[in-house]
Motif scaffolding. Structure first.
Motif, PDB file in Angstrom:
ATOM      1  N   PHE A 196      12.689  -3.329  11.425  1.00 42.53           N
ATOM      2  CA  PHE A 196      12.417  -2.385  10.348  1.00 42.53           C
ATOM      3  C   PHE A 196      11.098  -2.736   9.669  1.00 42.53           C
ATOM      4  N   LEU A 197      10.343  -1.720   9.279  1.00 41.35           N
ATOM      5  CA  LEU A 197       9.265  -1.943   8.332  1.00 41.35           C
ATOM      6  C   LEU A 197       9.874  -2.265   6.971  1.00 41.35           C
ATOM      7  N   PRO A 198       9.166  -2.996   6.125  1.00 43.15           N
ATOM      8  CA  PRO A 198       9.727  -3.364   4.820  1.00 43.15           C
ATOM      9  C   PRO A 198      10.205  -2.172   3.995  1.00 43.15           C
ATOM     10  N   SER A 199       9.455  -1.071   3.998  1.00 44.92           N
ATOM     11  CA  SER A 199       9.879   0.100   3.223  1.00 44.92           C
ATOM     12  C   SER A 199      11.181   0.675   3.764  1.00 44.92           C
ATOM     13  N   VAL A 200      11.378   0.599   5.082  1.00 42.61           N
ATOM     14  CA  VAL A 200      12.630   1.083   5.686  1.00 42.61           C
ATOM     15  C   VAL A 200      13.779   0.157   5.301  1.00 42.61           C
ATOM     16  N   TYR A 201      13.527  -1.143   5.300  1.00 39.71           N
ATOM     17  CA  TYR A 201      14.560  -2.086   4.865  1.00 39.71           C
ATOM     18  C   TYR A 201      15.018  -1.770   3.449  1.00 39.71           C
ATOM     19  N   LEU A 202      14.068  -1.556   2.546  1.00 38.21           N
ATOM     20  CA  LEU A 202      14.437  -1.270   1.157  1.00 38.21           C
ATOM     21  C   LEU A 202      15.196   0.033   1.029  1.00 38.21           C
ATOM     22  N   ARG A 203      14.848   1.000   1.854  1.00 30.29           N
ATOM     23  CA  ARG A 203      15.434   2.333   1.733  1.00 30.29           C
ATOM     24  C   ARG A 203      16.756   2.469   2.478  1.00 30.29           C
ATOM     25  N   LEU A 204      16.860   1.833   3.659  1.00 28.27           N
ATOM     26  CA  LEU A 204      17.995   2.124   4.534  1.00 28.27           C
ATOM     27  C   LEU A 204      18.777   0.894   4.993  1.00 28.27           C
ATOM     28  N   GLY A 205      18.323  -0.304   4.619  1.00 26.41           N
ATOM     29  CA  GLY A 205      19.087  -1.493   4.980  1.00 26.41           C
ATOM     30  C   GLY A 205      20.496  -1.433   4.403  1.00 26.41           C
ATOM     31  N   LYS A 206      21.475  -1.885   5.186  1.00 24.78           N
ATOM     32  CA  LYS A 206      22.885  -1.729   4.790  1.00 24.78           C
ATOM     33  C   LYS A 206      23.650  -3.019   5.027  1.00 24.78           C
ATOM     34  N   ASP A 207      24.503  -3.336   4.082  1.00 23.22           N
ATOM     35  CA  ASP A 207      25.387  -4.501   4.190  1.00 23.22           C
ATOM     36  C   ASP A 207      26.554  -4.138   5.102  1.00 23.22           C
ATOM     37  N   GLY A 208      26.586  -4.734   6.289  1.00 21.79           N
ATOM     38  CA  GLY A 208      27.632  -4.404   7.253  1.00 21.79           C
ATOM     39  C   GLY A 208      28.795  -5.363   7.278  1.00 21.79           C
ATOM     40  N   ASP A 209      28.663  -6.534   6.644  1.00 18.83           N
ATOM     41  CA  ASP A 209      29.749  -7.511   6.683  1.00 18.83           C
ATOM     42  C   ASP A 209      30.383  -7.744   5.321  1.00 18.83           C
ATOM     43  N   GLY A 210      29.930  -7.003   4.301  1.00 12.17           N
ATOM     44  CA  GLY A 210      30.578  -7.051   2.998  1.00 12.17           C
ATOM     45  C   GLY A 210      30.295  -8.280   2.164  1.00 12.17           C
ATOM     46  N   ASP A 211      29.210  -9.006   2.471  1.00  9.56           N
ATOM     47  CA  ASP A 211      28.923 -10.210   1.687  1.00  9.56           C
ATOM     48  C   ASP A 211      27.971  -9.941   0.523  1.00  9.56           C
ATOM     49  N   GLY A 212      27.616  -8.677   0.317  1.00 11.72           N
ATOM     50  CA  GLY A 212      26.762  -8.320  -0.797  1.00 11.72           C
ATOM     51  C   GLY A 212      25.279  -8.459  -0.533  1.00 11.72           C
ATOM     52  N   ARG A 213      24.890  -8.854   0.680  1.00  9.14           N
ATOM     53  CA  ARG A 213      23.479  -8.996   1.033  1.00  9.14           C
ATOM     54  C   ARG A 213      23.177  -8.140   2.255  1.00  9.14           C
ATOM     55  N   VAL A 214      21.924  -7.761   2.406  1.00 10.67           N
ATOM     56  CA  VAL A 214      21.483  -7.048   3.609  1.00 10.67           C
ATOM     57  C   VAL A 214      20.610  -8.008   4.403  1.00 10.67           C
ATOM     58  N   ASP A 215      21.214  -8.671   5.365  1.00  9.19           N
ATOM     59  CA  ASP A 215      20.542  -9.703   6.148  1.00  9.19           C
ATOM     60  C   ASP A 215      20.366  -9.199   7.573  1.00  9.19           C
ATOM     61  N   ILE A 216      19.214  -8.576   7.849  1.00 11.70           N
ATOM     62  CA  ILE A 216      18.962  -8.040   9.184  1.00 11.70           C
ATOM     63  C   ILE A 216      18.323  -9.079  10.101  1.00 11.70           C
ATOM     64  N   TRP A 217      18.213 -10.331   9.641  1.00 10.22           N
ATOM     65  CA  TRP A 217      17.580 -11.397  10.409  1.00 10.22           C
ATOM     66  C   TRP A 217      18.587 -12.300  11.110  1.00 10.22           C
ATOM     67  N   SER A 218      19.806 -12.371  10.603  1.00 10.49           N
ATOM     68  CA  SER A 218      20.792 -13.247  11.239  1.00 10.49           C
ATOM     69  C   SER A 218      22.181 -12.638  11.310  1.00 10.49           C
TER      70      SER A 218
END
Length: 345
Positions: A196-218
């Protein structure tokens, strides 16, 4: 001369004392770059980015000549320039190894993929195929410092309108608590498993495991949920395929199905597509699926013959356009669709 020697001695002493890093000394040697960074403060403040964040990162930045070189070496080609055949690209990007790893990722993530598809309508295999194409299922995500790369590209100015907003978005990510060590990726600013580009991360990043963070790196859960969220916003239509491989009769009137208007974007991509017709209309023209069954008669599609007449062609639905929104390349989008189909088998 004497003042220059004195400045260098003072800078060296400061470095040895720990109050300056080597990078910050280098940054001071390029006053135009420093001035550009400082000019961003009003825009950053308007986004809610704190001065403490800017103060912590700006002194560490220097231009990266390698990034400029990579940007300037990007291939050109006008809207009507010759395009190579798709088949060699397909063999390289939809190969046995990538399919095998995709099936393994599919099985490992089966439960979360099923849940995400139920919520969004984006097929499980499409999420996996994007993951596979972007980073080979997380095996390579890039190692460029995003902030330094984007600061370099923005300062250079040739494509500032593209890169400056991404630099500011990256600073916003840092201000939001994303560690600097996470902010690495491609030389052009793409990051994480989905790239993702950073602007896409801010706009569309989603927490998929319910830990309250959007971690698309690990977190594969976060990455896959974010990919699906991207496609939802790109207009993915639940229940429709991306397209189907077809055989085209020799006598097809290609002039009769040609688009007469100029594409608003990605001319090199969309110039190769026919006008939209329903599946029923394509069938009446003698087009035959390479395998499987036809989508519903009412589904609209365009025709693409990536290797020319007499070779495998594709009828492409609006969901194919959603893949093009991710990366506006016919070769990329076709390979995503074909990899998704192979992973699902």
């Amino acid at each position: 001369m004497r003042s220059s020697i004195l400045w260098l001695l003072l800078a060296l002493a400061a470095v040895m004392a720990g109050s300056l890093t080597a990078d910050s000394v280098m940054a001071q040697e390029d006053p135009a770059f420093r001035a550009y960074l400082e000019s961003l403060r009003p825009k950053a403040r308007a986004m809610g980015i704190r001065d403490t964040t800017l103060n912590s990162v700006f002194p560490t930045l220097t231009p990266n000549p390698r990034v400029i070189q990579l940007d300037q070496n990007q291939p050109g080609g006008g809207a009507y320039a010759p395009i190579p055949n798709f088949e060699p690209y397909r063999r390289q990007h939809v190969d046995a190894a990538r399919i095998g790893r995709g099936r393994a990722a599919y099985l490992v993530n089966r439960a979360r993929l099923a849940r995400i598809e139920a919520e969004t309508g984006v097929p499980e295999e499409i999420m996996v195929a994007i993951y596979g194409h972007e980073t080979n299922y997380g095996s390579y995500t890039g190692d460029f410092d995003l902030i330094r790369s984007l600061a370099t590209l923005s300062y250079e100015g040739r494509r500032r309108t593209l890169f400056e907003p991404e630099l500011l978005a990256t600073l916003k990510m840092l201000d939001n608590g994303v560690p600097r060590s996470r902010l690495v990726g491609s030389w052009a600013g793409a990051t994480g498993y989905p790239q993702f580009l950073p602007s896409v991360y801010l706009r569309l990043g989603k927490d998929g495991d319910g830990d309250g963070r959007v971690d698309i790196w690990s977190s594969e859960a976060d990455a896959l949920a974010s990919i699906a969220n991207y496609f939802v916003h790109a207009g993915w239509r639940r229940g429709q395929p991306w397209g189907i491989a077809v055989s085209v009769p020799a006598g097809l009137d290609r002039n009769g199905i040609a688009v007469r208007t100029r594409p608003a974007r990605c001319e090199r991509v969309f110039n190769r597509h026919s006008r939209w017709l329903s599946m029923a209309e394509w069938r009446r023209m003698g087009i035959v699926p390479a395998s499987g069954s036809w989508p519903a008669d009412r589904v609209l599609a365009t025709l693409l013959e990536p290797d020319g007449p007499g070779k495998t062609a594709y009828l492409l639905t609006s969901n194919y356009r959603a893949v093009l929104d991710y990366n506006c390349s016919n070769f990329y989008a076709l390979s995503v669709g074909l990899l998704a189909d192979a992973v699902k088998q």
